[in-house]
Design a protein around this motif. Structure first.
Motif, PDB file in Angstrom:
ATOM      1  N   LEU A  22      53.893  75.838  72.741  1.00 32.27           N
ATOM      2  CA  LEU A  22      54.381  77.165  72.386  1.00 32.27           C
ATOM      3  C   LEU A  22      53.297  78.004  71.725  1.00 32.27           C
ATOM      4  CD1 LEU A  22      58.026  76.474  71.181  1.00 32.27           C
ATOM      5  CD2 LEU A  22      57.234  77.300  73.379  1.00 32.27           C
ATOM      6  N   GLY A  23      52.349  77.344  71.063  1.00 34.17           N
ATOM      7  CA  GLY A  23      51.226  78.078  70.493  1.00 34.17           C
ATOM      8  C   GLY A  23      50.353  78.722  71.558  1.00 34.17           C
ATOM      9  N   LEU A  24      50.278  78.073  72.727  1.00 33.55           N
ATOM     10  CA  LEU A  24      49.479  78.629  73.829  1.00 33.55           C
ATOM     11  C   LEU A  24      50.138  79.847  74.467  1.00 33.55           C
ATOM     12  CD1 LEU A  24      48.339  75.339  75.605  1.00 33.55           C
ATOM     13  CD2 LEU A  24      46.908  76.915  74.311  1.00 33.55           C
ATOM     14  N   VAL A  25      51.428  80.039  74.207  1.00 38.31           N
ATOM     15  CA  VAL A  25      52.130  81.188  74.808  1.00 38.31           C
ATOM     16  C   VAL A  25      51.474  82.499  74.384  1.00 38.31           C
ATOM     17  CG1 VAL A  25      54.311  82.472  74.819  1.00 38.31           C
ATOM     18  CG2 VAL A  25      54.314  79.986  75.092  1.00 38.31           C
ATOM     19  N   ARG A  26      51.082  82.592  73.115  1.00 39.03           N
ATOM     20  CA  ARG A  26      50.433  83.815  72.643  1.00 39.03           C
ATOM     21  C   ARG A  26      49.174  84.121  73.441  1.00 39.03           C
ATOM     22  NH1 ARG A  26      51.476  81.404  67.471  1.00 39.03           N
ATOM     23  NH2 ARG A  26      53.078  82.507  66.268  1.00 39.03           N
ATOM     24  N   GLU A  27      48.371  83.090  73.696  1.00 44.15           N
ATOM     25  CA  GLU A  27      47.128  83.292  74.441  1.00 44.15           C
ATOM     26  C   GLU A  27      47.409  83.739  75.871  1.00 44.15           C
ATOM     27  OE1 GLU A  27      44.642  79.863  74.237  1.00 44.15           O
ATOM     28  OE2 GLU A  27      45.041  79.520  72.105  1.00 44.15           O
ATOM     29  N   GLU A  28      48.431  83.158  76.477  1.00 39.86           N
ATOM     30  CA  GLU A  28      48.746  83.531  77.847  1.00 39.86           C
ATOM     31  C   GLU A  28      49.250  84.970  77.930  1.00 39.86           C
ATOM     32  OE1 GLU A  28      48.218  81.922  80.834  1.00 39.86           O
ATOM     33  OE2 GLU A  28      46.988  80.780  79.434  1.00 39.86           O
ATOM     34  N   VAL A  29      50.138  85.347  77.008  1.00 39.03           N
ATOM     35  CA  VAL A  29      50.656  86.710  77.022  1.00 39.03           C
ATOM     36  C   VAL A  29      49.521  87.712  76.810  1.00 39.03           C
ATOM     37  CG1 VAL A  29      52.180  88.356  75.838  1.00 39.03           C
ATOM     38  CG2 VAL A  29      52.957  86.017  76.284  1.00 39.03           C
ATOM     39  N   ALA A  30      48.525  87.325  76.010  1.00 39.12           N
ATOM     40  CA  ALA A  30      47.396  88.218  75.739  1.00 39.12           C
ATOM     41  C   ALA A  30      46.572  88.506  76.988  1.00 39.12           C
ATOM     42  CB  ALA A  30      46.507  87.615  74.652  1.00 39.12           C
ATOM     43  N   ARG A  31      46.728  87.681  78.031  1.00 38.88           N
ATOM     44  CA  ARG A  31      46.025  87.970  79.286  1.00 38.88           C
ATOM     45  C   ARG A  31      46.558  89.248  79.935  1.00 38.88           C
ATOM     46  NH1 ARG A  31      43.243  83.490  81.519  1.00 38.88           N
ATOM     47  NH2 ARG A  31      43.594  81.526  80.373  1.00 38.88           N
ATOM     48  N   ALA A  32      47.812  89.576  79.646  1.00 38.54           N
ATOM     49  CA  ALA A  32      48.421  90.756  80.251  1.00 38.54           C
ATOM     50  C   ALA A  32      48.664  91.870  79.250  1.00 38.54           C
ATOM     51  CB  ALA A  32      49.752  90.377  80.919  1.00 38.54           C
ATOM     52  N   VAL A  33      48.893  91.524  77.989  1.00 38.80           N
ATOM     53  CA  VAL A  33      49.248  92.508  76.971  1.00 38.80           C
ATOM     54  C   VAL A  33      48.223  92.446  75.847  1.00 38.80           C
ATOM     55  CG1 VAL A  33      51.016  93.292  75.354  1.00 38.80           C
ATOM     56  CG2 VAL A  33      51.690  92.247  77.524  1.00 38.80           C
ATOM     57  N   VAL A  34      47.662  93.589  75.516  1.00 40.08           N
ATOM     58  CA  VAL A  34      46.692  93.667  74.426  1.00 40.08           C
ATOM     59  C   VAL A  34      47.438  93.910  73.119  1.00 40.08           C
ATOM     60  CG1 VAL A  34      44.685  94.885  73.508  1.00 40.08           C
ATOM     61  CG2 VAL A  34      44.934  94.567  75.981  1.00 40.08           C
ATOM     62  N   GLY A  35      47.168  93.077  72.119  1.00 42.16           N
ATOM     63  CA  GLY A  35      47.839  93.243  70.838  1.00 42.16           C
ATOM     64  C   GLY A  35      49.297  92.814  70.917  1.00 42.16           C
ATOM     65  N   GLY A  60      55.713 103.434  76.892  1.00 47.08           N
ATOM     66  CA  GLY A  60      54.296 103.218  77.150  1.00 47.08           C
ATOM     67  C   GLY A  60      53.625 102.236  76.227  1.00 47.08           C
ATOM     68  N   THR A  61      54.401 101.473  75.447  1.00 45.39           N
ATOM     69  CA  THR A  61      53.797 100.488  74.535  1.00 45.39           C
ATOM     70  C   THR A  61      53.913  99.067  75.080  1.00 45.39           C
ATOM     71  OG1 THR A  61      55.875 100.567  73.266  1.00 45.39           O
ATOM     72  CG2 THR A  61      54.006 101.850  72.422  1.00 45.39           C
ATOM     73  N   ALA A  62      54.151  98.934  76.368  1.00 39.79           N
ATOM     74  CA  ALA A  62      54.119  97.644  77.085  1.00 39.79           C
ATOM     75  C   ALA A  62      55.258  96.717  76.694  1.00 39.79           C
ATOM     76  CB  ALA A  62      52.784  96.933  76.882  1.00 39.79           C
ATOM     77  N   LYS A  63      56.413  97.276  76.326  1.00 45.92           N
ATOM     78  CA  LYS A  63      57.544  96.419  75.939  1.00 45.92           C
ATOM     79  C   LYS A  63      58.038  95.606  77.134  1.00 45.92           C
ATOM     80  CE  LYS A  63      60.028  99.875  74.410  1.00 45.92           C
ATOM     81  NZ  LYS A  63      59.060 100.954  74.611  1.00 45.92           N
ATOM     82  N   THR A  64      58.216  96.265  78.281  1.00 48.29           N
ATOM     83  CA  THR A  64      58.701  95.562  79.472  1.00 48.29           C
ATOM     84  C   THR A  64      57.684  94.537  79.963  1.00 48.29           C
ATOM     85  OG1 THR A  64      59.984  97.510  80.112  1.00 48.29           O
ATOM     86  CG2 THR A  64      59.556  95.871  81.815  1.00 48.29           C
ATOM     87  N   LEU A  65      56.409  94.934  79.996  1.00 54.02           N
ATOM     88  CA  LEU A  65      55.353  94.015  80.416  1.00 54.02           C
ATOM     89  C   LEU A  65      55.278  92.812  79.481  1.00 54.02           C
ATOM     90  CD1 LEU A  65      52.894  93.334  82.191  1.00 54.02           C
ATOM     91  CD2 LEU A  65      51.501  94.764  80.675  1.00 54.02           C
ATOM     92  N   LEU A  66      55.461  93.055  78.191  1.00 50.70           N
ATOM     93  CA  LEU A  66      55.428  91.977  77.214  1.00 50.70           C
ATOM     94  C   LEU A  66      56.495  90.926  77.505  1.00 50.70           C
ATOM     95  CD1 LEU A  66      54.562  90.816  74.379  1.00 50.70           C
ATOM     96  CD2 LEU A  66      56.323  92.296  73.418  1.00 50.70           C
ATOM     97  N   VAL A  67      57.718  91.367  77.780  1.00 52.64           N
ATOM     98  CA  VAL A  67      58.814  90.438  78.041  1.00 52.64           C
ATOM     99  C   VAL A  67      58.565  89.679  79.342  1.00 52.64           C
ATOM    100  CG1 VAL A  67      61.287  90.244  78.475  1.00 52.64           C
ATOM    101  CG2 VAL A  67      60.456  91.798  76.714  1.00 52.64           C
ATOM    102  N   ARG A  68      58.101  90.371  80.374  1.00 51.22           N
ATOM    103  CA  ARG A  68      57.816  89.705  81.647  1.00 51.22           C
ATOM    104  C   ARG A  68      56.724  88.658  81.477  1.00 51.22           C
ATOM    105  NH1 ARG A  68      55.379  93.334  84.797  1.00 51.22           N
ATOM    106  NH2 ARG A  68      55.413  91.864  86.534  1.00 51.22           N
ATOM    107  N   ALA A  69      55.677  88.994  80.734  1.00 52.91           N
ATOM    108  CA  ALA A  69      54.582  88.049  80.520  1.00 52.91           C
ATOM    109  C   ALA A  69      55.054  86.851  79.699  1.00 52.91           C
ATOM    110  CB  ALA A  69      53.421  88.753  79.814  1.00 52.91           C
ATOM    111  N   PHE A  70      55.903  87.095  78.717  1.00 53.57           N
ATOM    112  CA  PHE A  70      56.436  86.001  77.890  1.00 53.57           C
ATOM    113  C   PHE A  70      57.260  85.048  78.743  1.00 53.57           C
ATOM    114  CE2 PHE A  70      59.731  84.172  75.179  1.00 53.57           C
ATOM    115  CZ  PHE A  70      58.972  83.641  74.138  1.00 53.57           C
TER     116      PHE A  70
END
Length: 330
Positions: A22-35, A60-70
């Protein structure tokens, strides 16, 4: 009689396989979402606590992209519903339809039958349809024509709403807001983060193609199940338990608030603090964990008095004031 102080935090232990995953999830999401690390952490905590997360931010703050990447990083089945004024409850839960081949009514599942439901702009649909999610969020089932139908496990609702555009919207009722474990304010990125966003787009990044961004699943259902069991083993010292209760009770006595935090909010604060401590690699909850989670867990569970709103007071300012007045166990 004063409560005994909690022991000092020990050094983090070697992470378990589920914590590493689960710690790696942050790194993976960061591939698509900055911050947006706080929002990713909130989704992780929601997953660990079997709770739901409300993401509030301007378009425009990447909320949808964030959820999809997660969802992709956690190998979760995900569905998206765009909430509109004409959306009906059956469009979410599913309904009975007539099958001419069998001459019978059969149940056709709605998008709520998934692991992660993205409820996009949830405040754009009328209360009748918003209420269709209440049973799903609380009981993890939907009842259609008197028959309950269980939802998938894990199940998480990640809802988004726009805080600045109110025309044609329907504010969520307090009963439904209380079903969200956390409310996270998705902020605009800082300059360096925004530069990185533009650099990625200049190099051909396509938000609709997560595979091209190199996103891969790093955790799965087994990791989530083991992680939940480990979170339940995180210890809470009586002094910390008392601190969490006192913080919630202090909101009920605040002169600026019409309604404070209910006992359900207090249990949500404790659950989130335990998950936060587990993610940090500790096996005990400390007062700083409670303070760190107080804002996202409590901000949507309190109601300001009209005169306080006129004075420009915000829920976060009220939570900050309460934290400043409640003694922290040492």
């Amino acid at each position: 009689m004063t409560q005994p102080a909690p022991p000092a935090p020990p050094a983090p232990r070697q992470p378990s396989p589920s914590r590493r995953a689960l710690g790696l999830v942050r790194e993976e999401v960061a591939r698509a979402v900055v911050g947006q690390e706080p929002a990713v952490t909130a989704l992780l905590i929601g997953l660990l606590c079997r709770g739901h997360v409300l993401l509030e931010g301007v378009p425009g703050t990447a909320k949808t992209l964030l959820v999809r990447a997660f969802a992709a990083a956690c190998a979760l089945d995900s569905k998206r519903v765009q909430f509109t004024p004409d959306l009906m409850p059956g469009d979410i839960t599913g309904s009975l339809v007539y099958d001419s081949r069998s001459a019978e009514f059969v149940f056709r599942e709605g998008p709520v039958f998934t692991n992660l439901l993205l409820a996009d702009e949830i405040n754009r649909t009328p209360p009748k349809t918003q209420a269709a999610l209440l049973e799903a969020m609380q009981e993890r089932q939907v009842t259609v024509e008197g028959e309950p139908r269980r939802l998938a496990e894990p199940f998480l609702v990640a809802a988004t709403q726009n805080p600045v555009e109110y025309e044609g919207t329907y504010p969520l009722p307090e009963a439904q807001l209380d079903r969200f474990l956390m409310k996270v304010q998705v902020e605009l990125p800082e300059r360096q983060a925004e530069l990185e966003v533009l650099r990625r787009h200049a190099e051909g990044f396509d938000p609709s193609d997560l595979d091209a961004a190199g996103l891969r699943p790093v955790a799965g259902a087994e990791d989530i199940a083991r992680a939940r069991a480990e979170v339940r083993s995180v210890q809470v010292h009586p002094a910390v338990l008392g601190y969490a209760v006192d913080v919630c009770r202090a909101t009920r006595a605040s002169p600026s608030l019409r309604a404070g935090v209910s006992p359900r909010g207090a249990t949500a604060l404790l659950a989130a603090a335990r998950a936060w401590a587990w993610l940090a690699g500790r096996d005990s909850v400390y007062p700083d964990d409670v303070k760190a989670l107080a804002f996202p867990v409590l901000r949507h569970r309190i109601s300001l008095r009209p005169e306080a709103e006129l004075d420009g007071l915000t829920p976060d300012a009220c939570v900050e004031s309460v934290l400043a007045t409640v003694a922290v166990p040492r």
